[in-house]
Design a protein around this motif. Sequence first.
Motif, PDB file in Angstrom:
ATOM      1  N   ALA A  41     -13.334  66.961 120.779  1.00 63.42           N
ATOM      2  CA  ALA A  41     -12.654  65.664 120.698  1.00 63.42           C
ATOM      3  C   ALA A  41     -13.665  64.521 120.609  1.00 63.42           C
ATOM      4  O   ALA A  41     -13.477  63.581 119.827  1.00 63.42           O
ATOM      5  CB  ALA A  41     -11.746  65.473 121.908  1.00 63.42           C
ATOM      6  N   MET A  42     -14.752  64.605 121.360  1.00 65.89           N
ATOM      7  CA  MET A  42     -15.764  63.559 121.312  1.00 65.89           C
ATOM      8  C   MET A  42     -16.458  63.526 119.954  1.00 65.89           C
ATOM      9  O   MET A  42     -16.813  62.456 119.460  1.00 65.89           O
ATOM     10  CB  MET A  42     -16.793  63.767 122.420  1.00 65.89           C
ATOM     11  N   ARG A  43     -16.631  64.685 119.335  1.00 67.88           N
ATOM     12  CA  ARG A  43     -17.233  64.731 118.003  1.00 67.88           C
ATOM     13  C   ARG A  43     -16.336  64.030 116.989  1.00 67.88           C
ATOM     14  O   ARG A  43     -16.809  63.260 116.144  1.00 67.88           O
ATOM     15  CB  ARG A  43     -17.465  66.183 117.596  1.00 67.88           C
ATOM     16  N   LEU A  48     -15.143  59.279 113.521  1.00 63.63           N
ATOM     17  CA  LEU A  48     -14.202  58.225 113.145  1.00 63.63           C
ATOM     18  C   LEU A  48     -14.788  56.835 113.395  1.00 63.63           C
ATOM     19  O   LEU A  48     -14.630  55.932 112.572  1.00 63.63           O
ATOM     20  CB  LEU A  48     -12.890  58.385 113.904  1.00 63.63           C
ATOM     21  N   SER A  49     -15.467  56.654 114.508  1.00 64.54           N
ATOM     22  CA  SER A  49     -16.042  55.340 114.783  1.00 64.54           C
ATOM     23  C   SER A  49     -17.160  55.010 113.801  1.00 64.54           C
ATOM     24  O   SER A  49     -17.309  53.855 113.395  1.00 64.54           O
ATOM     25  CB  SER A  49     -16.556  55.266 116.220  1.00 64.54           C
ATOM     26  N   MET A  56     -15.820  47.737 108.545  1.00 62.34           N
ATOM     27  CA  MET A  56     -15.604  46.621 109.448  1.00 62.34           C
ATOM     28  C   MET A  56     -16.721  45.591 109.307  1.00 62.34           C
ATOM     29  O   MET A  56     -16.473  44.380 109.253  1.00 62.34           O
ATOM     30  CB  MET A  56     -15.529  47.112 110.889  1.00 62.34           C
ATOM     31  N   LEU A  57     -17.953  46.052 109.234  1.00 62.17           N
ATOM     32  CA  LEU A  57     -19.069  45.121 109.068  1.00 62.17           C
ATOM     33  C   LEU A  57     -19.000  44.400 107.731  1.00 62.17           C
ATOM     34  O   LEU A  57     -19.238  43.188 107.650  1.00 62.17           O
ATOM     35  CB  LEU A  57     -20.394  45.867 109.205  1.00 62.17           C
ATOM     36  N   VAL A  58     -18.674  45.106 106.673  1.00 63.98           N
ATOM     37  CA  VAL A  58     -18.566  44.490 105.346  1.00 63.98           C
ATOM     38  C   VAL A  58     -17.408  43.499 105.315  1.00 63.98           C
ATOM     39  O   VAL A  58     -17.516  42.421 104.740  1.00 63.98           O
ATOM     40  CB  VAL A  58     -18.409  45.572 104.255  1.00 63.98           C
ATOM     41  N   GLY A  59     -16.307  43.826 105.947  1.00 64.01           N
ATOM     42  CA  GLY A  59     -15.150  42.940 105.959  1.00 64.01           C
ATOM     43  C   GLY A  59     -15.360  41.690 106.778  1.00 64.01           C
ATOM     44  O   GLY A  59     -14.760  40.650 106.489  1.00 64.01           O
TER      45      GLY A  59
END
Length: 77
Positions: A41-43, A48-49, A56-59
């Motif tokens: 689950a952590m993988r 996903l992050s 997100m950075l580009v937006g």
Amino acid sequence: MQRHSPPRSGDSGTPTGSAREGLLSLIELHINTVSCEVNRAMRVIAVLSALVLIPMLVGHMPGMTTPGIPFTPTSGG
């Protein structure tokens, strides 16, 4: 007739000792299984992050108030 003495809990060769060892091995198996599921689950969360971070950075770049960013309106036209 011979009578057998009841098994002591401290002996590893007695049924009581082997039952305790079996129970401990089942507990360890359960802990290892749960640990493997948590690792999986952590993988997934880490992947996903990482995938969401780039868009997100580009937006958010056009929303920053720094001069010289491409595709920003200028006063000259």
